[in-house]
Design a protein around this motif. Structure first.
Motif, mmCIF file in Angstrom:
data_model
loop_
_atom_site.group_PDB
_atom_site.id
_atom_site.type_symbol
_atom_site.label_atom_id
_atom_site.label_comp_id
_atom_site.label_asym_id
_atom_site.label_seq_id
_atom_site.Cartn_x
_atom_site.Cartn_y
_atom_site.Cartn_z
ATOM 1 N N ALA A 166 17.439 -4.297 144.905
ATOM 2 C CA ALA A 166 17.024 -3.534 143.727
ATOM 3 C C ALA A 166 16.553 -4.405 142.566
ATOM 4 C CB ALA A 166 18.191 -2.655 143.252
ATOM 5 N N LEU A 167 16.932 -5.687 142.564
ATOM 6 C CA LEU A 167 16.656 -6.543 141.408
ATOM 7 C C LEU A 167 15.926 -7.815 141.824
ATOM 8 C CD1 LEU A 167 20.147 -6.372 139.627
ATOM 9 C CD2 LEU A 167 18.060 -5.178 138.924
ATOM 10 N N PRO A 168 15.190 -8.438 140.884
ATOM 11 C CA PRO A 168 14.591 -9.755 141.169
ATOM 12 C C PRO A 168 15.672 -10.802 141.390
ATOM 13 C CG PRO A 168 13.615 -8.754 139.198
ATOM 14 C CD PRO A 168 14.812 -7.932 139.554
ATOM 15 N N TRP A 169 15.321 -11.843 142.114
ATOM 16 C CA TRP A 169 16.314 -12.855 142.489
ATOM 17 C C TRP A 169 16.923 -13.554 141.284
ATOM 18 C CZ3 TRP A 169 15.298 -17.956 141.216
ATOM 19 C CH2 TRP A 169 13.974 -18.283 140.895
ATOM 20 N N ARG A 170 16.192 -13.687 140.180
ATOM 21 C CA ARG A 170 16.750 -14.319 138.981
ATOM 22 C C ARG A 170 17.881 -13.476 138.391
ATOM 23 N NH1 ARG A 170 13.739 -18.611 137.071
ATOM 24 N NH2 ARG A 170 11.590 -18.731 137.838
ATOM 25 N N HIS A 171 17.687 -12.178 138.345
ATOM 26 C CA HIS A 171 18.733 -11.283 137.819
ATOM 27 C C HIS A 171 19.976 -11.329 138.707
ATOM 28 C CE1 HIS A 171 15.575 -8.675 135.487
ATOM 29 N NE2 HIS A 171 15.586 -9.950 135.137
ATOM 30 N N VAL A 172 19.740 -11.415 140.007
ATOM 31 C CA VAL A 172 20.866 -11.530 140.941
ATOM 32 C C VAL A 172 21.677 -12.788 140.627
ATOM 33 C CG1 VAL A 172 21.546 -11.806 143.358
ATOM 34 C CG2 VAL A 172 19.669 -10.260 142.767
ATOM 35 N N ALA A 173 20.980 -13.897 140.368
ATOM 36 C CA ALA A 173 21.662 -15.161 140.064
ATOM 37 C C ALA A 173 22.525 -15.036 138.809
ATOM 38 C CB ALA A 173 20.635 -16.278 139.886
ATOM 39 N N TYR A 174 22.001 -14.381 137.769
ATOM 40 C CA TYR A 174 22.785 -14.218 136.540
ATOM 41 C C TYR A 174 24.034 -13.366 136.774
ATOM 42 C CZ TYR A 174 18.772 -16.113 133.984
ATOM 43 O OH TYR A 174 17.770 -16.924 133.522
ATOM 44 N N LEU A 175 23.891 -12.313 137.580
ATOM 45 C CA LEU A 175 25.028 -11.426 137.832
ATOM 46 C C LEU A 175 26.097 -12.076 138.711
ATOM 47 C CD1 LEU A 175 23.141 -8.030 138.300
ATOM 48 C CD2 LEU A 175 24.668 -8.655 136.418
ATOM 49 N N CYS A 176 25.733 -13.148 139.398
ATOM 50 C CA CYS A 176 26.705 -13.857 140.240
ATOM 51 C C CYS A 176 27.678 -14.707 139.429
ATOM 52 C CB CYS A 176 25.975 -14.732 141.256
ATOM 53 S SG CYS A 176 25.178 -13.794 142.586
ATOM 54 N N VAL A 177 27.488 -14.776 138.119
ATOM 55 C CA VAL A 177 28.389 -15.535 137.241
ATOM 56 C C VAL A 177 29.662 -14.741 136.931
ATOM 57 C CG1 VAL A 177 28.600 -16.510 134.899
ATOM 58 C CG2 VAL A 177 26.523 -16.883 136.229
ATOM 59 N N VAL A 178 29.589 -13.425 137.065
ATOM 60 C CA VAL A 178 30.663 -12.545 136.583
ATOM 61 C C VAL A 178 32.001 -12.822 137.280
ATOM 62 C CG1 VAL A 178 31.439 -10.147 136.361
ATOM 63 C CG2 VAL A 178 29.043 -10.741 135.920
ATOM 64 N N LEU A 179 32.015 -12.828 138.607
ATOM 65 C CA LEU A 179 33.286 -12.953 139.331
ATOM 66 C C LEU A 179 33.971 -14.311 139.136
ATOM 67 C CD1 LEU A 179 32.715 -11.000 142.669
ATOM 68 C CD2 LEU A 179 33.805 -10.262 140.559
ATOM 69 N N PRO A 180 33.240 -15.435 139.178
ATOM 70 C CA PRO A 180 33.923 -16.711 138.900
ATOM 71 C C PRO A 180 34.575 -16.750 137.521
ATOM 72 C CG PRO A 180 31.804 -17.121 139.908
ATOM 73 C CD PRO A 180 31.859 -15.654 139.619
ATOM 74 N N ALA A 181 33.925 -16.139 136.525
ATOM 75 C CA ALA A 181 34.511 -16.110 135.182
ATOM 76 C C ALA A 181 35.790 -15.281 135.160
ATOM 77 C CB ALA A 181 33.494 -15.550 134.183
ATOM 78 N N LEU A 182 35.806 -14.167 135.887
ATOM 79 C CA LEU A 182 37.021 -13.343 135.971
ATOM 80 C C LEU A 182 38.126 -14.070 136.728
ATOM 81 C CD1 LEU A 182 35.580 -9.787 136.807
ATOM 82 C CD2 LEU A 182 36.648 -10.512 134.667
ATOM 83 N N ALA A 183 37.752 -14.810 137.769
ATOM 84 C CA ALA A 183 38.745 -15.481 138.614
ATOM 85 C C ALA A 183 39.532 -16.530 137.849
ATOM 86 C CB ALA A 183 38.055 -16.121 139.821
ATOM 87 N N VAL A 184 38.848 -17.337 137.030
ATOM 88 C CA VAL A 184 39.550 -18.401 136.314
ATOM 89 C C VAL A 184 40.570 -17.815 135.347
ATOM 90 C CG1 VAL A 184 37.893 -18.617 134.404
ATOM 91 C CG2 VAL A 184 39.208 -20.610 135.142
ATOM 92 N N THR A 185 40.278 -16.637 134.806
ATOM 93 C CA THR A 185 41.220 -15.961 133.908
ATOM 94 C C THR A 185 42.414 -15.412 134.687
ATOM 95 O OG1 THR A 185 39.371 -15.332 132.482
ATOM 96 C CG2 THR A 185 41.458 -14.169 132.140
#
Length: 528
Positions: free
Chosen positions: A221-240
């Motif tokens: 549904a999204l361009p590959w660049r947007h996919v890359a940005y959204l892949c940051v979410v889970l690692p940020a949640l995990a460290v917390t």
């Protein structure tokens, strides 16, 4: 006069060197004394374990609170495991977009193979470093540290203006995944009780599959660049989330931090008596290791001892055969493989369906680990994988895929994914968490993943060449032959670990057991 000054200087240097040596010895002796005092203090602070009830096979000896804590802490690792699945699935959705992109970022097949495979080239470096890091700073902190390069990698990919930056981002993400791979399995294996260990060690693969599916869904549904940005979410949640998890009690106990280990074990088991008994067993095993003089043996010398070498060779042999059976190549090149097998279904739909099947079967496999033996599960997986791939090989050799599109190839691919995931996909992490002895679990786990990812990189990079020169039928024939060989190896050598404590598994390898089918006879002979 000059000779006298030279002589005095040499004498002073010898005295200084002697003082340094004395200080080092005193520091070592002081550390040993402190560790001994800590051990004695810990043993005095707990009640006698002789009166505690023994562990009964199949019985969960943690309280409800303890089980809940184990599950919640595992969930923190699962968030990170899902994030580790993002780079694996990214190439499958990015490559088709980049091949048709009307910009300087457009790629050819050669660059596409580099983007797909370079992630696995960087992963061995992270895996090699993960062993020493997790032994030095602990399992939990290593997992937290791995999130930083993962986030940086995705930012590099999302902002890339040249192919080199995409490759650099993939390298950084691969390095991060390499760091987290072994600690996640070791950490969960050490915090979980025997009855729950199978399902808890298996759940990261559920999260991993969710991570792959997440990227597949976004990529549709999204361009590959947007996919890359959204892949940051889970690692940020995990460290917390990991900030609220305790360190591994096993690691703390081996470092002489017994009171911290007791606090962590009490939280994980929910009952102080149970925690005391389990930690007492760990301490006893460590003291017996000292008594046998094994504590000061160098790492390489330890690795070449049979109790370590036997599980190590089994794990590495299976890992190589698993790679050759195509487990990860089908993820990396999902869309392209479906296209080239000539199926009548849309390749993107089949790729998404394969991610859903992988997710669903991983959940089923984790539940089955509570009900049936490990050996039974991997035998079903191996036989099913071999039959599916060899059937697809036969279909591809009999069918002109350009003129006769059929639903059979995609169905067989999905069948292959299902059976492969059922046991083969979960087994490497399970074996690292269960089969390796406590003393080398951290370091060997890192080196195993290092070798695994180095071979995976080579095979992934080689796949397009194999496909162009051999054809899809021969490639799937290789997958099927490797699955057959892996099944035979596991049948002969894999011990049954269901409901066994880590110490019991370690004791199995301390005996002269090699083939699983002969272990009862050998045990009987020894007991006579």
């Amino acid at each position: 006069m000059r000779d006298k000054n030279t002589s005095d200087g040499a004498h002073e240097a010898m005295l200084t060197e002697g003082k340094k040596t004395t200080i080092i010895k005193e520091n070592k002796d002081s550390r040993k004394e402190e560790e001994y005092e800590a051990l004695q203090s810990f043993l005095r602070s707990i009640s006698s374990t002789a009166t505690l009830p023994p562990y009964v096979k199949g019985e969960s000896y943690s309280s409800v609170r303890g089980v809940l804590n184990q599950c919640l802490i595992t969930c923190a690792v699962l968030i990170l495991a899902a994030g580790a699945g993002h780079p694996i699935g990214f190439s499958a959705v990015a490559l088709p977009q980049l091949r048709t992109e009307n910009s300087s970022m457009r790629i050819d097949d050669e660059m596409g193979s580099w983007i797909a495979s370079i992630h696995s080239a960087a992963t061995p470096l992270g895996s090699m470093m993960s062993g020493p890091i997790m032994e030095a700073i602990g399992r939990r902190r290593t997992l937290q540290a791995s999130t930083l390069p993962l986030i940086v990698g995705w930012i590099l990919i999302g902002t890339a203006s040249h192919h080199a930056l995409v490759l650099l981002g993939r390298v950084v993400c691969g390095f991060a995944v390499g760091i987290m791979a072994a600690p996640s399995q070791v950490y969960i294996g050490e915090i979980s009780e025997p009855r729950l260990r199978g399902i808890l060690i298996g759940t990261p693969f559920v999260a991993y599959s969710v991570g792959v599916l997440y990227v597949y869904a976004l990529g549709g549904a999204l361009p590959w660049r947007h996919v890359a940005y959204l892949c940051v979410v889970l690692p940020a949640l995990a460290v917390t989330a990991l900030c609220f998890a305790p360190e591994s009690p096993t690691w703390l106990a081996r470092r002489g931090r017994f009171h911290e280990a007791m606090a962590a074990m009490s939280r994980l088991r929910g009952d102080p008596d149970t925690a005391q008994r389990e930690l007492h067993e760990l301490v006893n095993a460590r003291e017996k290791e000292k008594a046998r003089g094994e504590e000061n043996i160098r790492f390489l010398a330890t690795v070449f001892r049979l109790p370590v070498l036997k599980p190590l060779m089994l794990i590495n042999a299976f890992n190589m055969l698993q790679i050759l059976s195509g487990s990860y190549v089908v993820i990396f090149y999902a869309v392209d493989i479906v296209k080239k097998t000539g199926g009548s279904l849309d390749p993107h739909v089949v790729a998404n369906a394969s991610a859903l099947v992988r997710l669903g079967i991983t959940v089923v496999a984790c539940v089955l680990l509570l009900k049936i033996t490990r050996r039974c599960l991997v035998m079903i997986s191996g036989i099913g994988t071999a039959v599916s791939t060899l059937a697809l090989t036969y279909i591809l050799t009999q069918t002109n895929t350009e003129n006769e599109p059929s639903i059979i190839p995609p169905v067989l691919i999905l069948s292959y994914v299902a059976f492969n995931t059922l046991g083969f996909f979960l087994l490497p992490g399970l074996m690292i968490g269960e089969l390796l002895p406590t003393k080398v679990r951290g370091l060997c786990g890192g080196y195993i993943f290092c070798i695994f990812n180095a071979v995976l990189f080579g095979f992934t990079k080689l796949y397009p060449v194999m496909e162009n020169n051999m054809g899809m039928a021969a490639v799937f024939g290789l997958f099927g032959g490797s699955a057959c060989l892996a099944t035979i190896v596991l049948f002969l050598l894999l011990p049954e670990t269901k409901d066994k404590s880590l110490l019991q598994i370690e004791q199995y390898y301390q005996k002269p057991n090699i083939l699983w089918v002969t272990r009862k006879k050998m045990t009987a002979n020894q007991s006579v």
